[in-house]
Design a protein around this motif. Structure first.
Motif, PDB file in Angstrom:
ATOM      1  N   THR A 366       0.814  -1.212   0.000  1.00  0.00           N
ATOM      2  CA  THR A 366       0.000   0.000   0.000  1.00  0.00           C
ATOM      3  C   THR A 366       0.845   1.259   0.000  1.00  0.00           C
ATOM      4  O   THR A 366       0.561   2.226  -0.724  1.00  0.00           O
ATOM      5  CB  THR A 366      -0.932   0.013   1.230  1.00  0.00           C
ATOM      6  OG1 THR A 366      -1.680  -1.200   1.255  1.00  0.00           O
ATOM      7  CG2 THR A 366      -1.870   1.204   1.185  1.00  0.00           C
ATOM      8  N   THR A 539      -8.503  -4.849   1.508  1.00  0.00           N
ATOM      9  CA  THR A 539      -9.435  -4.156   2.401  1.00  0.00           C
ATOM     10  C   THR A 539     -10.220  -3.088   1.644  1.00  0.00           C
ATOM     11  O   THR A 539      -9.782  -2.616   0.578  1.00  0.00           O
ATOM     12  CB  THR A 539      -8.667  -3.489   3.548  1.00  0.00           C
ATOM     13  OG1 THR A 539      -7.867  -2.418   3.007  1.00  0.00           O
ATOM     14  CG2 THR A 539      -7.777  -4.494   4.264  1.00  0.00           C
ATOM     15  N   ASP A 541     -10.411  -0.009   2.356  1.00  0.00           N
ATOM     16  CA  ASP A 541      -9.565   1.186   2.259  1.00  0.00           C
ATOM     17  C   ASP A 541      -8.599   1.074   1.083  1.00  0.00           C
ATOM     18  O   ASP A 541      -8.313   2.072   0.395  1.00  0.00           O
ATOM     19  CB  ASP A 541      -8.779   1.381   3.562  1.00  0.00           C
ATOM     20  CG  ASP A 541      -9.659   1.850   4.712  1.00  0.00           C
ATOM     21  OD1 ASP A 541     -10.769   2.354   4.427  1.00  0.00           O
ATOM     22  OD2 ASP A 541      -9.251   1.700   5.879  1.00  0.00           O
ATOM     23  N   GLN A 542      -8.069  -0.129   0.854  1.00  0.00           N
ATOM     24  CA  GLN A 542      -7.165  -0.322  -0.280  1.00  0.00           C
ATOM     25  C   GLN A 542      -7.913  -0.173  -1.612  1.00  0.00           C
ATOM     26  O   GLN A 542      -7.386   0.402  -2.568  1.00  0.00           O
ATOM     27  CB  GLN A 542      -6.504  -1.698  -0.184  1.00  0.00           C
ATOM     28  CG  GLN A 542      -5.487  -1.821   0.954  1.00  0.00           C
ATOM     29  CD  GLN A 542      -4.965  -3.234   1.104  1.00  0.00           C
ATOM     30  OE1 GLN A 542      -5.696  -4.214   0.936  1.00  0.00           O
ATOM     31  NE2 GLN A 542      -3.676  -3.355   1.448  1.00  0.00           N
ATOM     32  N   GLU A 544     -10.488   1.680  -2.030  1.00  0.00           N
ATOM     33  CA  GLU A 544     -10.765   3.112  -2.157  1.00  0.00           C
ATOM     34  C   GLU A 544      -9.528   3.862  -2.636  1.00  0.00           C
ATOM     35  O   GLU A 544      -9.640   4.866  -3.363  1.00  0.00           O
ATOM     36  CB  GLU A 544     -11.247   3.679  -0.822  1.00  0.00           C
ATOM     37  CG  GLU A 544     -11.809   5.084  -0.910  1.00  0.00           C
ATOM     38  CD  GLU A 544     -12.996   5.191  -1.861  1.00  0.00           C
ATOM     39  OE1 GLU A 544     -13.151   6.267  -2.480  1.00  0.00           O
ATOM     40  OE2 GLU A 544     -13.776   4.213  -1.979  1.00  0.00           O
ATOM     41  N   LEU A 545      -8.352   3.392  -2.280  1.00  0.00           N
ATOM     42  CA  LEU A 545      -7.113   4.008  -2.759  1.00  0.00           C
ATOM     43  C   LEU A 545      -7.020   3.911  -4.279  1.00  0.00           C
ATOM     44  O   LEU A 545      -6.629   4.879  -4.958  1.00  0.00           O
ATOM     45  CB  LEU A 545      -5.913   3.321  -2.104  1.00  0.00           C
ATOM     46  CG  LEU A 545      -4.528   3.807  -2.543  1.00  0.00           C
ATOM     47  CD1 LEU A 545      -4.301   5.257  -2.138  1.00  0.00           C
ATOM     48  CD2 LEU A 545      -3.428   2.910  -1.950  1.00  0.00           C
TER      49      LEU A 545
END
Length: 746
Positions: A366, A539, A541-542, A544-545
């Motif tokens: 990440t 995840t 969040d990943q 969304e990145l």
């Protein structure tokens, strides 16, 4: 010793007893036939005076998701030749028919076989009468002969889809020829011409006649078969049940009326997930280029809302059969209009960096940063970043920035850090290199290469970091279809759910009830099918990145997808440009995959243009046009009329497109990335269907311009012997032979 003779009286009594027993036996036999089994014999006699004709089934309609009919049936009038009736009629009118000899395989051995010369019977017994009424048409004599030998039970279509003036002539005049009939058949009508032709497909005559079923009828008219795409995939549901027409024969065996008719039943209606309005928008946008494919998908369920390919064709040309010259023209067309480019596999270029990004995140990269110095060396090969040609570098960057500027150097290193196994795992989860399950004709699964793939397909080569670097930026042996790419971007758009694409929404009987399978369950359920859950590997969040990186591609300065911007709507997407080889022809492939609105996506669009110089300047505007009009239609600010569409065709299909723009369209700027130097052979979704091709007329079948000739006259009845000849047994004169028709050669 003298035998005792019966007296005359006893002999008379004995003879009378024998006569009485004989009359009793005869009476019992008559009672047995006429009373005990009278009904059975009556039925047999009645059956022998009837003929049955199988009426083809009526296919169900194909509709879009809103119920708009895309494919329906229309009545087609054609002139049919019932060849056995024709031969029988010739025999009754002119005497023994002329014979022809041909070589046939009987019980595995070649043998000369004699049969009625059907060509002479048609040309000399049928065509003259049709010529009188100006109704004769040229035909292919070899095709007629082949039909007579192999498909006697099936009527031969002499004139297909006759026009109104011809129909009026047949109705006005009594043709009066045995074996000649006008048939009304339901044929397919593709309501909007070339619109969605690569999805709908077409129908044609079956490759083989069901001989066992044909024997149940005096005359057999078969159903048409689905030859490609939805017509083929849904054939079992679309095909209805045939009917039966019972005809009456007179004492001479000639058919002179209809006793009754059991009408055919129409098949089920197939409702697609396609929205005809979005399909029309997509088709119109693609016509700005010459060779391209596009897919529009609902990211919330995997429903395909549009799938288009150019150049295109009109499936009505195949109905009821396609002319041989038209079929040859389609096959020789350099643009390959029969190819569905939306399911063809080509190198995806930088659009594949989505998969590489997720593969690295799966390996906890990440926060990884890599330096772009214009390229990376692996072994003795220097892999350039596309900015190297522009004499600058991207510097030290992270994943989100690398997606925005599409830095090749970053993804070479990021992909190798993730490893090819991780790239392949994520790719398969998203459907890359996998079958879609749509059963579209010629669909290509593409390539998701790795060490195992290399060992099978190129055993002389060994997998290396250089190979992984190529895969990481969507080059090398990597091949992806627009459909597969769209489904991958569906997953990132909705936050991690990967769906199988759906093209058929439901199948309903004519009464509106759903069609059930053999287990009593709904044959085509409307529930989405999930392929995988990406959130098991990365995840939220990943994910969304990556989504944020795609947003920056379009909406921030320096992004490669600036041409994808829209007013009042946030679009996220990725450009791609790749080198390819299409059947020996070097090509540049431009890509753009995007979704909108960013926060609550409604549409995913993937566009591929062969002959596009850059993804951002060629494929980007096409995708934006589709999104812009579709979203405007949702807001009630645009009304897309679905109308008949001619085939898309470009005079020079291999012309290069540097830029695409539309009147009033967005002209946002973007940094144009170049294609990598590597090149891969594409896999085109060729239509290998065998349509019903109507052969050109040959010399013996050119009847419409033949000069008048003396026709065969009916054979005179044999002269009956006179009284003295019957009394004294005088020799009857031999009957005059029927005049033999002259076989004309041209």
């Amino acid at each position: 010793m003298n035998r005792r003779r019966l007296s005359p009286r006893l002999r008379i009594q004995f003879l009378g007893l024998l006569m009485l027993l004989g009359m009793t036996a005869l009476g019992l036999r008559l009672w047995w036939i006429q009373v005990a089994h009278g009904a059975e014999w009556t039925a047999q006699i009645r059956g022998s005076s009837q003929a049955t004709v199988r009426i083809p089934s009526v296919r169900g309609e194909i509709k879009d998701r809103n119920g708009l009919t895309l494919v329906q049936n229309r009545a087609s009038y054609e002139v049919d030749f019932y060849l056995p009736e024709m031969v029988k009629g010739y025999r009754e009118r002119f005497g023994p028919p002329p014979l022809a000899e041909h070589r046939a395989i009987i019980s595995g051995m070649p043998k000369d076989v004699k049969e009625a010369d059907i060509i002479r019977i048609v040309n000399d017994g049928i065509v003259p009468r049709l010529n009188d009424l100006d109704l004769a048409r040229d035909y292919n004599s070899k095709d007629l002969e082949r039909h007579y030998r192999n498909d006697t039970e099936v009527p031969y279509s002499y004139i297909k889809d006759i026009d109104f003036p011809t129909m009026a002539k047949f109705s006005e005049h009594d043709v009066g020829l045995p074996g000649v009939d006008i048939a009304i058949k339901p044929v397919r009508s593709y309501v909007y011409g070339a619109l969605a032709a690569h999805i709908l497909g077409y129908v044609g005559a079956p490759d083989d006649t069901n001989k066992e079923e044909a024997r149940k009828f005096t005359f057999y008219q078969g159903d048409v078969d689905g030859k490609s795409n939805i017509e083929k995939a849904m054939d079992d549901y679309l095909r209805g049940k045939p009917g039966v027409r019972h005809l009456r024969r007179n004492a001479k065996g000639t058919i002179d009326g209809v006793l009754r008719e059991d009408p055919p039943q129409q098949g089920a209606n197939v409702f697609l997930t396609i929205d005809a309005r979005i399909q029309a928008i997509t088709d119109e946008a693609l016509r700005a280029v010459s060779r391209a494919g596009a897919v529009v998908v609902d990211p919330n369920n995997g429903n395909i809302l549009a799938m288009a390919s150019v150049p295109s064709f009109d499936p009505n040309a195949f109905i009821p059969s396609i002319k041989a010259k038209d079929w040859q023209a389609l096959r020789k067309d350099e643009g390959d209009p029969l190819v569905n480019r939306a399911v063809s596999a080509l190198p995806p270029g930088s659009t594949f960096k989505l998969i590489t990004s997720l593969a690295g995140l799966r390996k906890n990269l990440t926060n990884a940063h890599y330096n772009c110095g214009g390229g990376v060396s692996y072994g003795d090969h220097f892999f350039q970043c596309w900015v190297n040609e522009k004499h600058y570098t991207h510097g030290n960057i992270g994943l989100s920035e690398a997606i925005k500027v599409s830095c090749d150097s970053f993804f070479y290193q990021f992909g190798n850090a993730a490893g090819i196994q991780s790239i392949d795992t994520v790719g398969k989860m998203l459907g890359i290199g996998e079958e879609s399950g749509l059963q579209l004709t010629g669909e290509q699964v593409g390539n998701l290469p790795g060490p195992e793939w290399m060992q099978i397909h190129h055993p002389q080569e060994r997998w290396s970091q250089a190979q992984t670097a190529n895969v990481s930026i969507g080059q090398g042996y990597t091949l992806v279809s627009p459909l597969q790419l769209a489904m991958a971007y569906v997953t990132i758009a909705n936050g991690g759910t990967c769906y199988y694409p759906r093209l058929v929404d439901k199948v309903l009987n004519q009464d509106g009830s759903p069609v059930l399978d053999e287990h009593g369950k709904v044959a085509v359920p409307q529930t989405p099918r999930m392929r995988s859950d990406l959130r098991r590997e990365v995840t939220p969040d990943q994910i969304e990145l990556v989504r944020k990186g795609l947003w920056r591609v379009v909406n921030e300065d320096g992004g490669t997808g600036g041409r994808g911007r829209l007013k009042n709507v946030q679009v996220a997407g990725k450009t791609g440009t790749a080198q390819a080889t299409d059947r020996g022809h070097k090509d540049t492939v431009a890509w753009f995959a995007c979704f909108a609105p960013f926060d609550h996506p409604k549409y995913v669009v993937a566009v591929m243009v062969q002959g596009g110089e850059h993804g951002g300047s060629v494929a980007g505007p096409v995708a934006t046009r589709i999104l812009e009009r579709t979203l405007a239609m949702d807001e009630g600010n645009f009304d897309m009329q679905v109308a008949w569409t001619p085939p898309a065709h470009h005079a020079n299909p291999f012309s290069m497109f540097k830029d695409v723009s539309y009147a009033g369209g967005n002209l946002g700027a973007g940094d144009e990335e170049s294609a990598d130097a590597s090149s891969a052979d594409v896999q085109m979704a060729s239509d290998n269907a065998s349509p019903d091709v109507e052969p050109e007329a040959d010399a013996q079948g050119q009847v419409s311009k033949r000069p008048r000739v003396v026709r065969a006259a009916p054979a005179p009845p044999p002269r009956q012997p006179n009284f003295f000849e019957r009394l004294f047994g005088g020799k009857r004169p031999a009957p005059q032979p029927a005049p033999t028709p002259v076989r004309r050669r041209f």
